[in-house]
Structures are given as structure tokens and as C-alpha cells.
Write a protein that holds these residues in place. Sequence first.
Motif, mmCIF file in Angstrom:
data_model
loop_
_atom_site.group_PDB
_atom_site.id
_atom_site.type_symbol
_atom_site.label_atom_id
_atom_site.label_comp_id
_atom_site.label_asym_id
_atom_site.label_seq_id
_atom_site.Cartn_x
_atom_site.Cartn_y
_atom_site.Cartn_z
ATOM 1 N N ALA A 234 0.833 -1.205 0.000
ATOM 2 C CA ALA A 234 0.000 0.000 0.000
ATOM 3 C C ALA A 234 0.866 1.253 0.000
ATOM 4 C CB ALA A 234 -0.925 -0.008 1.223
ATOM 5 N N PHE A 235 1.970 1.205 0.727
ATOM 6 C CA PHE A 235 2.891 2.351 0.751
ATOM 7 C C PHE A 235 3.542 2.548 -0.618
ATOM 8 C CE2 PHE A 235 7.254 3.933 1.291
ATOM 9 C CZ PHE A 235 6.963 5.200 1.765
ATOM 10 N N HIS A 236 3.948 1.452 -1.277
ATOM 11 C CA HIS A 236 4.502 1.562 -2.629
ATOM 12 C C HIS A 236 3.533 2.304 -3.546
ATOM 13 C CE1 HIS A 236 7.372 -2.112 -2.189
ATOM 14 N NE2 HIS A 236 8.016 -0.983 -2.047
ATOM 15 N N ASP A 237 2.257 1.907 -3.511
ATOM 16 C CA ASP A 237 1.257 2.516 -4.381
ATOM 17 C C ASP A 237 1.098 4.001 -4.065
ATOM 18 O OD1 ASP A 237 0.906 0.003 -5.415
ATOM 19 O OD2 ASP A 237 -0.965 -0.404 -4.359
ATOM 20 N N ALA A 238 0.956 4.324 -2.786
ATOM 21 C CA ALA A 238 0.730 5.712 -2.393
ATOM 22 C C ALA A 238 1.941 6.589 -2.699
ATOM 23 C CB ALA A 238 0.394 5.778 -0.896
ATOM 24 N N ALA A 239 3.148 6.065 -2.440
ATOM 25 C CA ALA A 239 4.356 6.851 -2.684
ATOM 26 C C ALA A 239 4.544 7.116 -4.178
ATOM 27 C CB ALA A 239 5.574 6.128 -2.109
ATOM 28 N N TRP A 240 4.280 6.104 -5.024
ATOM 29 C CA TRP A 240 4.426 6.284 -6.466
ATOM 30 C C TRP A 240 3.436 7.329 -6.982
ATOM 31 C CZ3 TRP A 240 7.229 6.362 -10.480
ATOM 32 C CH2 TRP A 240 6.695 6.304 -11.765
ATOM 33 N N LYS A 241 2.185 7.281 -6.531
ATOM 34 C CA LYS A 241 1.196 8.265 -6.966
ATOM 35 C C LYS A 241 1.602 9.675 -6.534
ATOM 36 C CE LYS A 241 -2.662 4.989 -6.895
ATOM 37 N NZ LYS A 241 -3.909 4.564 -6.192
ATOM 38 N N LYS A 242 2.164 9.798 -5.336
ATOM 39 C CA LYS A 242 2.589 11.108 -4.853
ATOM 40 C C LYS A 242 3.749 11.638 -5.670
ATOM 41 C CE LYS A 242 2.337 14.391 -1.684
ATOM 42 N NZ LYS A 242 1.125 15.188 -1.411
ATOM 43 N N VAL A 243 4.731 10.797 -5.934
ATOM 44 C CA VAL A 243 5.882 11.220 -6.733
ATOM 45 C C VAL A 243 5.447 11.593 -8.143
ATOM 46 C CG1 VAL A 243 8.044 10.436 -7.779
ATOM 47 C CG2 VAL A 243 7.569 9.915 -5.388
ATOM 48 N N LYS A 244 4.581 10.786 -8.746
ATOM 49 C CA LYS A 244 4.095 11.085 -10.091
ATOM 50 C C LYS A 244 3.350 12.411 -10.128
ATOM 51 C CE LYS A 244 3.542 9.109 -13.528
ATOM 52 N NZ LYS A 244 4.196 9.294 -14.850
ATOM 53 N N GLY A 245 2.637 12.738 -9.043
ATOM 54 C CA GLY A 245 1.894 13.981 -8.995
ATOM 55 C C GLY A 245 2.761 15.210 -8.811
ATOM 56 N N LEU A 246 3.937 15.029 -8.215
ATOM 57 C CA LEU A 246 4.813 16.161 -7.918
ATOM 58 C C LEU A 246 5.904 16.375 -8.953
ATOM 59 C CD1 LEU A 246 5.335 15.699 -4.059
ATOM 60 C CD2 LEU A 246 4.050 17.519 -5.180
ATOM 61 N N TYR A 247 6.366 15.288 -9.575
ATOM 62 C CA TYR A 247 7.522 15.380 -10.458
ATOM 63 C C TYR A 247 7.205 14.744 -11.811
ATOM 64 C CZ TYR A 247 9.657 16.022 -5.879
ATOM 65 O OH TYR A 247 9.951 16.452 -4.613
ATOM 66 N N ALA A 248 7.875 15.223 -12.841
ATOM 67 C CA ALA A 248 7.725 14.641 -14.182
ATOM 68 C C ALA A 248 8.682 13.462 -14.302
ATOM 69 C CB ALA A 248 8.023 15.683 -15.254
ATOM 70 N N THR A 249 8.275 12.336 -13.768
ATOM 71 C CA THR A 249 9.129 11.146 -13.777
ATOM 72 C C THR A 249 8.501 10.068 -14.648
ATOM 73 O OG1 THR A 249 10.372 9.595 -12.366
ATOM 74 C CG2 THR A 249 8.107 10.074 -11.734
ATOM 75 N N ALA A 250 9.339 9.295 -15.308
ATOM 76 C CA ALA A 250 8.870 8.363 -16.337
ATOM 77 C C ALA A 250 8.334 7.057 -15.744
ATOM 78 C CB ALA A 250 10.005 8.047 -17.303
ATOM 79 N N ASP A 251 7.330 6.492 -16.424
ATOM 80 C CA ASP A 251 6.830 5.163 -16.067
ATOM 81 C C ASP A 251 7.816 4.075 -16.484
ATOM 82 O OD1 ASP A 251 4.562 6.339 -15.189
ATOM 83 O OD2 ASP A 251 3.197 5.332 -16.548
ATOM 84 N N SER A 252 8.473 4.281 -17.608
ATOM 85 C CA SER A 252 9.208 3.201 -18.240
ATOM 86 C C SER A 252 10.467 3.752 -18.897
ATOM 87 C CB SER A 252 8.298 2.552 -19.299
ATOM 88 O OG SER A 252 8.841 1.364 -19.793
ATOM 89 N N PRO A 253 11.502 2.931 -19.040
ATOM 90 C CA PRO A 253 11.575 1.518 -18.678
ATOM 91 C C PRO A 253 11.783 1.314 -17.181
ATOM 92 C CG PRO A 253 13.674 2.222 -19.564
ATOM 93 C CD PRO A 253 12.743 3.394 -19.721
ATOM 94 N N THR A 254 11.518 0.101 -16.742
ATOM 95 C CA THR A 254 11.707 -0.273 -15.347
ATOM 96 C C THR A 254 12.905 -1.211 -15.240
ATOM 97 O OG1 THR A 254 9.339 -0.092 -14.903
ATOM 98 C CG2 THR A 254 10.646 -1.388 -13.354
ATOM 99 N N PHE A 255 13.805 -0.899 -14.330
ATOM 100 C CA PHE A 255 14.999 -1.715 -14.111
ATOM 101 C C PHE A 255 14.793 -2.552 -12.850
ATOM 102 C CE2 PHE A 255 16.155 2.070 -16.385
ATOM 103 C CZ PHE A 255 17.082 1.661 -17.321
ATOM 104 N N TYR A 256 15.011 -3.859 -12.984
ATOM 105 C CA TYR A 256 14.825 -4.754 -11.843
ATOM 106 C C TYR A 256 16.097 -5.562 -11.623
ATOM 107 C CZ TYR A 256 13.072 -8.533 -8.885
ATOM 108 O OH TYR A 256 12.903 -9.425 -7.859
ATOM 109 N N ASP A 257 16.536 -5.618 -10.377
ATOM 110 C CA ASP A 257 17.719 -6.407 -10.057
ATOM 111 C C ASP A 257 17.627 -6.876 -8.612
ATOM 112 O OD1 ASP A 257 20.095 -7.698 -10.463
ATOM 113 O OD2 ASP A 257 21.314 -5.909 -10.728
ATOM 114 N N MET A 258 18.571 -7.733 -8.254
ATOM 115 C CA MET A 258 18.585 -8.298 -6.909
ATOM 116 C C MET A 258 19.964 -8.152 -6.299
ATOM 117 S SD MET A 258 16.306 -11.723 -7.296
ATOM 118 C CE MET A 258 16.069 -11.755 -5.517
#
Length: 289
Positions: free
Chosen positions: A107-131
Amino acid sequence: GAAPADMSVERALDYGAVAALAAVSKKLGLPEMLGDCLTRKGGGAELGKTLVAQAIRRCINPGSILAMPDWYPLTALPALLDLPANHVTKDTLYHSLDYVHDEGVNAFHDAAWKKVKGLYATADSPTFYDMTTSYFEGTHCPIAKFGYSEEHRPDKLQITVGVAVNPDMVPLHHHVYEGNQGQAPTLDEARKRMLALGLHKPILIVDRGLGSTANRQELRDAGIEYIMGLRQDAPLQRLLRSTDASGFTVVDVPEGASKLSVLELEREVVETRPGQPPKTVKVRLVLAL
């Protein structure tokens, strides 16, 4: 000019870095967001502030929870977060972590992403995933296991962490696994989170450790495009040997990076699943030299 003779310095507090991070957390509303997302198991008004204080310390002066009550009063955080130093104790710090659970983290991931998207012009893609892995000095973490260590400490128990970020390094997803978790099976969790976030035309970029046949098939089924490193197995080595190197195109890379030449090929791949007829799909391969 010189300080008045009757003035003395009683104490000096760390301010610059903690003030910057506290300002970011306030702009994003992180204390309130954490409190809202994690209070399904209880927790008071100070839960979010306590977790933010730990996150700020992790960025500036990482160390054990036992050492944090000594560090915290030496900073301006008690005033900046409105969280008195006597409220930051070993017990309150450990107690705050009891409220961190999977449902609340998502739930925090979802809320934080929506907040960041609303405040800054940040891209959806591409997404980098690693471990990566993180080892432990202790022995009581229930998910700490011996496994392949990215930190070259095979003698230590460890956990494994998967993280997905966008091009601006904004975290979109993270998950903590047991220390002996293989990489390939974790991609399914990242895929589900990308779809849950509603990313527009997601493109997933991963290294070859996650590039199993099953993962590629699942990503195609989900409509997610991907750039994935391939293991240099025998079929790929034969393909490389049969490919004319003169067909590769030089790619501009940042200064200091290794030169790169690429060749894009299209191949047909036959997918087979139990109980279903074989299906031929076209995939793009990018070979790099």
C-alpha cells in the motif's frame, strides 16, 4: 566578526543532510503516508515519524538500531520531525518495525508512487529490476540463510532483496526474500507489481540471472516488453558464431563507458505448454559486442 565574549557554544547538531532529507519526507508526506498504510495492526501517531527517522539515518549514517538513540539527539531531527529524542529508544525503534507487514508495504509503494508522479515529471518506463544480498552478523533472523553472496561473504547468513526502479531511480517495488532465494522465480512478483501500479506500456530491463524461458513467456503473456540479458549457452554461442560481425552498428555511449556495437535480429520461437498446442511467436534479439 568575532563572537561576543559572553557567548559560548554548548553543542553543535548535524543539520544539512538531515534537514534536506526531512524536507523531502515532509514534501512527500511520508510520515503520514507510512502511518496510514501500516496502522492496520495498530500504531500511534508517531509511527510514521519513527520510521522516517530510521530511513534518514540509513541514508546518512547506517548502523545498528542499538546505536540510533545515541545518534539521534546529535542531529536536528528532533525539531525537524517533531519527534522528541526521549521518544526514540531501543524499544520504540524495535516496536515500530512490528507494524511493517507485506500488505502495508505494498500500500505504501502505491501511495508513494502516486505522490511522486503527482509532484515530479518522472517516467513510467523503462523499469529496471535487479537483486542483491545483505549479510547478517546475528543468527536469529528467520529468513536469513546461507546462499550466493553478492558481498563475497559466503560465511555469513544473508537476505536477498529485489528492487525495481524507474529511469530516475524512483523505487517502484521491492521485496525481501530468504537468503538462498534464486533470482529467476522473483521476477513474477515484480511483474505483478508493475501491472498493479498501472504503468503505461511497461518495458522491463533485467540481467541474465533473471532471463529464464518461463520468465520471458510470462512477460510476453502479460503484454510487458523486456530487455533481458541472455545466458551464453550453446545455442546462443552458435548464433554468435554464425552472425557476420560487420552487420553490427556502433552505439554512442557515455564518456568512460565501454564501446558497444549491437545487431538486432528477429527470430521465431516455438512455445509449448502442457495441454496446449505449440505456438510460434516472433522475438527480437539484440546481440552486443
